[in-house]
Scaffold this motif. Structure first.
Motif, PDB file in Angstrom:
ATOM      1  N   ILE A 165       9.463  16.878  10.593  1.00 57.96           N
ATOM      2  CA  ILE A 165       9.213  15.928   9.275  1.00 57.96           C
ATOM      3  C   ILE A 165       9.245  16.468   8.401  1.00 57.96           C
ATOM      4  CG2 ILE A 165       6.936  16.156   9.582  1.00 57.96           C
ATOM      5  CD1 ILE A 165       8.925  12.941   9.673  1.00 57.96           C
ATOM      6  N   GLU A 166      10.079  15.672   6.682  1.00 48.05           N
ATOM      7  CA  GLU A 166       9.173  16.406   5.597  1.00 48.05           C
ATOM      8  C   GLU A 166       8.301  15.620   5.021  1.00 48.05           C
ATOM      9  OE1 GLU A 166      11.933  18.566   1.849  1.00 48.05           O
ATOM     10  OE2 GLU A 166      12.928  17.789   4.061  1.00 48.05           O
ATOM     11  N   PHE A 167       7.388  15.769   4.608  1.00 50.18           N
ATOM     12  CA  PHE A 167       6.491  15.139   3.985  1.00 50.18           C
ATOM     13  C   PHE A 167       7.185  15.193   2.206  1.00 50.18           C
ATOM     14  CE2 PHE A 167       3.399  16.942   7.698  1.00 50.18           C
ATOM     15  CZ  PHE A 167       3.858  15.319   7.850  1.00 50.18           C
ATOM     16  N   PRO A 168       6.994  14.090   1.983  1.00 54.50           N
ATOM     17  CA  PRO A 168       7.033  13.506   0.192  1.00 54.50           C
ATOM     18  C   PRO A 168       5.669  14.741  -0.811  1.00 54.50           C
ATOM     19  CG  PRO A 168       6.566  11.787   0.803  1.00 54.50           C
ATOM     20  CD  PRO A 168       6.493  12.488   1.907  1.00 54.50           C
ATOM     21  N   THR A 213       7.978   7.969  -2.350  1.00 54.60           N
ATOM     22  CA  THR A 213       7.109   6.860  -2.609  1.00 54.60           C
ATOM     23  C   THR A 213       5.869   6.360  -1.735  1.00 54.60           C
ATOM     24  OG1 THR A 213       7.967   4.794  -2.012  1.00 54.60           O
ATOM     25  CG2 THR A 213       8.799   5.594  -4.812  1.00 54.60           C
ATOM     26  N   VAL A 214       5.901   7.148  -0.408  1.00 55.84           N
ATOM     27  CA  VAL A 214       5.107   6.861   0.568  1.00 55.84           C
ATOM     28  C   VAL A 214       3.679   7.715   0.409  1.00 55.84           C
ATOM     29  CG1 VAL A 214       4.879   6.929   3.001  1.00 55.84           C
ATOM     30  CG2 VAL A 214       6.133   6.841   1.985  1.00 55.84           C
ATOM     31  N   THR A 245       1.141  -0.801  -0.076  1.00 59.75           N
ATOM     32  CA  THR A 245      -0.142  -0.188  -0.302  1.00 59.75           C
ATOM     33  C   THR A 245       0.647   1.132   0.106  1.00 59.75           C
ATOM     34  OG1 THR A 245      -0.212   0.422   2.778  1.00 59.75           O
ATOM     35  CG2 THR A 245      -1.936  -0.943   1.423  1.00 59.75           C
ATOM     36  N   ASN A 246       1.903   1.156   0.529  1.00 61.47           N
ATOM     37  CA  ASN A 246       3.449   2.510   0.605  1.00 61.47           C
ATOM     38  C   ASN A 246       2.385   3.427   1.376  1.00 61.47           C
ATOM     39  OD1 ASN A 246       5.058   1.919  -2.088  1.00 61.47           O
ATOM     40  ND2 ASN A 246       3.166   2.574  -3.385  1.00 61.47           N
ATOM     41  N   GLU A 247       1.489   2.512   2.741  1.00 67.55           N
ATOM     42  CA  GLU A 247       2.066   3.376   3.619  1.00 67.55           C
ATOM     43  C   GLU A 247       3.020   3.142   4.540  1.00 67.55           C
ATOM     44  OE1 GLU A 247      -1.867   3.859   5.604  1.00 67.55           O
ATOM     45  OE2 GLU A 247      -1.788   1.935   6.631  1.00 67.55           O
ATOM     46  N   LEU A 248       3.344   4.858   5.199  1.00 66.30           N
ATOM     47  CA  LEU A 248       3.825   4.333   6.327  1.00 66.30           C
ATOM     48  C   LEU A 248       3.553   4.334   7.627  1.00 66.30           C
ATOM     49  CD1 LEU A 248       8.052   6.871   7.034  1.00 66.30           C
ATOM     50  CD2 LEU A 248       5.861   6.053   8.967  1.00 66.30           C
ATOM     51  N   ILE A 249       3.926   2.709   8.279  1.00 70.71           N
ATOM     52  CA  ILE A 249       2.919   2.575   9.443  1.00 70.71           C
ATOM     53  C   ILE A 249       3.406   2.452  10.869  1.00 70.71           C
ATOM     54  CG2 ILE A 249       1.538   1.085   8.051  1.00 70.71           C
ATOM     55  CD1 ILE A 249       3.338  -1.360   8.972  1.00 70.71           C
ATOM     56  N   ILE A 250       4.938   2.699  10.755  1.00 70.63           N
ATOM     57  CA  ILE A 250       5.748   2.644  11.595  1.00 70.63           C
ATOM     58  C   ILE A 250       7.113   3.082  11.854  1.00 70.63           C
ATOM     59  CG2 ILE A 250       7.114   1.746  13.973  1.00 70.63           C
ATOM     60  CD1 ILE A 250       5.071  -0.700  13.759  1.00 70.63           C
ATOM     61  N   GLY A 251       7.274   5.094  12.868  1.00 67.01           N
ATOM     62  CA  GLY A 251       8.807   5.706  12.571  1.00 67.01           C
ATOM     63  C   GLY A 251       8.577   5.326  13.834  1.00 67.01           C
ATOM     64  N   CYS A 252      10.389   6.603  13.847  1.00 67.39           N
ATOM     65  CA  CYS A 252      11.419   6.547  15.276  1.00 67.39           C
ATOM     66  C   CYS A 252      11.666   8.256  14.509  1.00 67.39           C
ATOM     67  CB  CYS A 252      11.931   5.649  14.966  1.00 67.39           C
ATOM     68  SG  CYS A 252      13.530   5.914  13.879  1.00 67.39           S
ATOM     69  N   LYS A 253      12.227   8.680  15.161  1.00 69.70           N
ATOM     70  CA  LYS A 253      12.815  10.122  15.549  1.00 69.70           C
ATOM     71  C   LYS A 253      13.929  10.081  14.601  1.00 69.70           C
ATOM     72  CE  LYS A 253      16.464   8.802  19.129  1.00 69.70           C
ATOM     73  NZ  LYS A 253      17.085   9.013  20.254  1.00 69.70           N
ATOM     74  N   ASN A 254      14.322   9.280  13.535  1.00 67.58           N
ATOM     75  CA  ASN A 254      15.099   9.431  12.713  1.00 67.58           C
ATOM     76  C   ASN A 254      14.925   8.848  11.251  1.00 67.58           C
ATOM     77  OD1 ASN A 254      17.282  10.633  13.769  1.00 67.58           O
ATOM     78  ND2 ASN A 254      17.942   8.812  14.923  1.00 67.58           N
ATOM     79  N   SER A 262       4.701  13.354  -2.595  1.00 65.68           N
ATOM     80  CA  SER A 262       4.148  11.715  -2.703  1.00 65.68           C
ATOM     81  C   SER A 262       2.568  11.721  -2.238  1.00 65.68           C
ATOM     82  CB  SER A 262       4.378  10.811  -3.421  1.00 65.68           C
ATOM     83  OG  SER A 262       5.628  10.218  -1.970  1.00 65.68           O
ATOM     84  N   LEU A 263       3.307  11.877  -1.040  1.00 60.65           N
ATOM     85  CA  LEU A 263       1.987  11.794  -0.256  1.00 60.65           C
ATOM     86  C   LEU A 263       0.453  12.060  -0.798  1.00 60.65           C
ATOM     87  CD1 LEU A 263       1.957  10.925   3.336  1.00 60.65           C
ATOM     88  CD2 LEU A 263       1.858  12.996   4.014  1.00 60.65           C
ATOM     89  N   ILE A 264      -0.267  11.121  -0.004  1.00 62.59           N
ATOM     90  CA  ILE A 264      -1.901  11.637   0.005  1.00 62.59           C
ATOM     91  C   ILE A 264      -2.939  11.963   1.118  1.00 62.59           C
ATOM     92  CG2 ILE A 264      -4.097  10.741  -1.235  1.00 62.59           C
ATOM     93  CD1 ILE A 264      -2.540   9.466  -3.769  1.00 62.59           C
ATOM     94  N   SER A 265      -2.566  10.932   2.336  1.00 61.99           N
ATOM     95  CA  SER A 265      -3.513  10.989   4.147  1.00 61.99           C
ATOM     96  C   SER A 265      -2.553  10.918   4.531  1.00 61.99           C
ATOM     97  CB  SER A 265      -4.246  10.160   3.114  1.00 61.99           C
ATOM     98  OG  SER A 265      -3.647   8.794   3.258  1.00 61.99           O
ATOM     99  N   ILE A 266      -3.479  11.982   5.677  1.00 57.43           N
ATOM    100  CA  ILE A 266      -2.384  11.158   7.603  1.00 57.43           C
ATOM    101  C   ILE A 266      -3.671  11.397   8.483  1.00 57.43           C
ATOM    102  CG2 ILE A 266      -1.169  13.054   9.006  1.00 57.43           C
ATOM    103  CD1 ILE A 266      -0.215  14.780   6.732  1.00 57.43           C
ATOM    104  N   GLY A 267      -2.829  10.188   8.452  1.00 50.42           N
ATOM    105  CA  GLY A 267      -3.572   8.870   9.850  1.00 50.42           C
ATOM    106  C   GLY A 267      -4.388   9.628  10.614  1.00 50.42           C
ATOM    107  N   GLU A 268      -5.227   9.052  11.314  1.00 54.17           N
ATOM    108  CA  GLU A 268      -5.700   8.949  12.855  1.00 54.17           C
ATOM    109  C   GLU A 268      -3.804   9.267  13.557  1.00 54.17           C
ATOM    110  OE1 GLU A 268      -8.964   7.850  16.158  1.00 54.17           O
ATOM    111  OE2 GLU A 268      -9.072   6.749  13.705  1.00 54.17           O
ATOM    112  N   ASN A 269      -4.047  10.344  14.458  1.00 49.98           N
ATOM    113  CA  ASN A 269      -3.193   9.790  15.789  1.00 49.98           C
ATOM    114  C   ASN A 269      -1.504   9.711  15.286  1.00 49.98           C
ATOM    115  OD1 ASN A 269      -4.001  10.243  18.549  1.00 49.98           O
ATOM    116  ND2 ASN A 269      -5.405   9.000  17.662  1.00 49.98           N
ATOM    117  N   ALA A 270      -1.629  10.103  13.641  1.00 45.99           N
ATOM    118  CA  ALA A 270      -0.290  10.047  13.519  1.00 45.99           C
ATOM    119  C   ALA A 270       1.195  10.978  13.667  1.00 45.99           C
ATOM    120  CB  ALA A 270      -0.349  10.680  11.763  1.00 45.99           C
ATOM    121  N   PHE A 271       0.620  11.800  14.064  1.00 50.84           N
ATOM    122  CA  PHE A 271       1.752  13.201  15.142  1.00 50.84           C
ATOM    123  C   PHE A 271       1.791  13.386  16.322  1.00 50.84           C
ATOM    124  CE2 PHE A 271       2.067  12.492  10.703  1.00 50.84           C
ATOM    125  CZ  PHE A 271       4.192  12.414  10.738  1.00 50.84           C
TER     126      PHE A 271
END
Length: 453
Positions: free
Chosen positions: A241-244, A223-224, A208-217, A246-255
């Motif tokens: 944080i810098e968004f590409p 492509t996300v 799905t090209n969805e980023l599901i888990i991130g960290c501080k770095n 390509s980004l279409i949606s930012i999910g619930e509680n993402a940040f």
């Protein structure tokens, strides 16, 4: 009185049912400090808890096998909530025979310290299994882990270092590593479900090209297309944080609760949806919020308690819908009450739920940015002084024309023929913000904003 007779077939059926029900009864017993339950296979057991309950102290060593009433059993699972709230257990040893760690099995075991090693036998780590284990410093996942449930390691505040996701993992739950302080994340290159492409220090669902888990770095590859539920929720040390594009949606509680985020926040023009609580309580963002031109929906609480923003811009010509499924409050306790909007759209924003005269959950003032409205090859209309106490000059336009002045609700306040634009003009306007449009005799249209003090 009627008598009911049971034939042999009926009696046999009843006997079979009774035997089946009896077979389903699961034996429980205690050996040493631990309680066990015999599994359906009758040869293995699940650890169900400690004899001292919440008061258990010291090391927790789970054996590979136990004997009870002359039967030997292999320990294959840690049961749901088995050691929930056992605050004082200090060390944990899980044998290689265990395959499943149940829901909330070790949640709130806050005295566990050091690295947690998940053995190669374990395939399933269920929801909340280790959440709030505040003393854990590192995590090593065995090469047989297949599923990690929702909130599995959530709020392990001191969990740092590198997280390695084996090729065997096929399911990662939401917020499974929220509120952790991981330095890096790497997904095994042989994993067909997830990847950490471009060394992004994040986990991306490949299909799905969805980023599901991130960290501080983490950084977000171009492509996300979406940021998933709770992907960065509560991540310590995430400063920017810098968004590409390509980004279409930012999910619930993402940040949500990313307290270390600071500076500007720019939502790319391709984004259409910002989920509920997406940036809730991001108190360190102290620059400009820019919302891209394609955003159509912003969820409840999306920017609530973002009180340090100094300015805000919406590039969407039509005001995005502010959801109120859970009470709205999209801009509750927001840092500014002034919003810059595209030229000609102030009245739409003014007449929508973006407007709040008390600035408690919205904006009181909408300033139109008309700097790019003039047609190619013409000069942008400039007025001075601006702000003004009443009178002003128009510069950069040689010919006169018709000057139209509207208030922020779209109501026309002045319709006046201007012969000499460069001369002093006094329209006797009350204090406020106005949109001015000058249509010259050759059909050119110029726009700008006038602020009357």
């Amino acid at each position: 009185m009627k008598k009911y007779l049971l034939n042999k077939g009926t009696l046999l059926s009843i006997l079979i049912i009774l035997l089946a029900l009896t077979g389903r009864a699961q034996t429980t017993f205690t050996v040493g400090d631990l309680n066990y339950q015999v599994n359906d296979d009758s040869v293995s057991v699940t650890v169900t808890g400690h004899v001292n309950g919440y008061g258990a102290t010291g090391e927790l060593n789970i054996p590979e096998s136990v004997s009870y009433e002359e039967n030997d059993y292999t320990v294959t699972a840690i049961g749901s909530c088995a050691f929930l709230y056992c605050f004082y257990l200090t060390d944990l040893t899980i044998p290689n025979t265990v395959t499943t760690i149940g829901e909330s099995a070790f949640a709130y075991c806050q005295s566990f310290t050091g690295d947690l090693v998940i053995s190669n036998s374990i395939t399933n780590i269920e929801d909340g299994a280790f959440q709030y284990c505040l003393g854990l410093n590192g995590l090593v996942l065995g090469d047989s882990v297949e599923t990690i449930g929702d909130y599995a390691f959530n709020s392990c505040d001191n969990l740092t270092g590198k997280l390695y996701i084996p090729s065997t993992v096929t399911s990662l739950g939401g917020n499974s590593f929220g509120y952790c302080a991981l330095d890096s994340i790497v997904v095994d290159s042989a994993n067909s479900f997830y990847d950490s492409r471009n060394d992004c220090n994040a986990i991306i669902e490949t299909s799905t090209n969805e980023l599901i888990i991130g960290c501080k770095n983490s950084f977000i590859p171009n492509t996300v297309t979406s940021i998933g539920y709770c992907a960065f929720r509560g991540i310590d040390g995430l400063e920017s944080i810098e968004f590409p594009e390509s980004l279409i949606s930012i999910g619930e509680n993402a940040f949500a609760f990313c307290y270390d985020l600071k500076g500007d926040l720019t939502i790319p023009n391709a984004v259409t949806t910002i989920g509920p609580s997406a940036f809730f309580d991001c108190q360190g963002l102290d620059g400009t919020l820019t919302i891209g031109e394609s955003v159509t929906l912003i969820g409840d609480w999306a920017f609530r308690n973002c009180y340090a923003f100094t300015s805000a811009v919406s590039l969407a010509q039509t005001p995005p819908t502010l959801d109120d499924e859970f009470g709205g409050m999209v801009f509750d306790n927001f840092g500014t009450s002034i919003l810059t909007v595209p030229c000609g759209s102030a009245s739409e924003y003014q007449n929508s739920n973006w407007y709040d005269p008390y600035a408690m959950n919205g904006f009181t003032t909408f300033i139109e940015d008309c700097s790019e409205v003039a047609e190619a090859g013409t000069d942008v209309m400039t007025i001075y002084p601006n702000p003004t106490e009443g009178a002003f000059h128009i510069s950069g336009i040689a010919d006169g024309g018709v000057l139209t002045v509207s208030d922020m609700s779209g109501r026309i306040m002045v319709y006046k023929n201007i012969v000499n634009p460069d001369g002093m003009i006094d329209l006797s306007l009350s204090p406020g913000i106005y949109l001015m449009t000058l249509t010259t005799h050759d059909g050119m249209r110029y726009h700008t904003q006038l602020i009357v003090k």
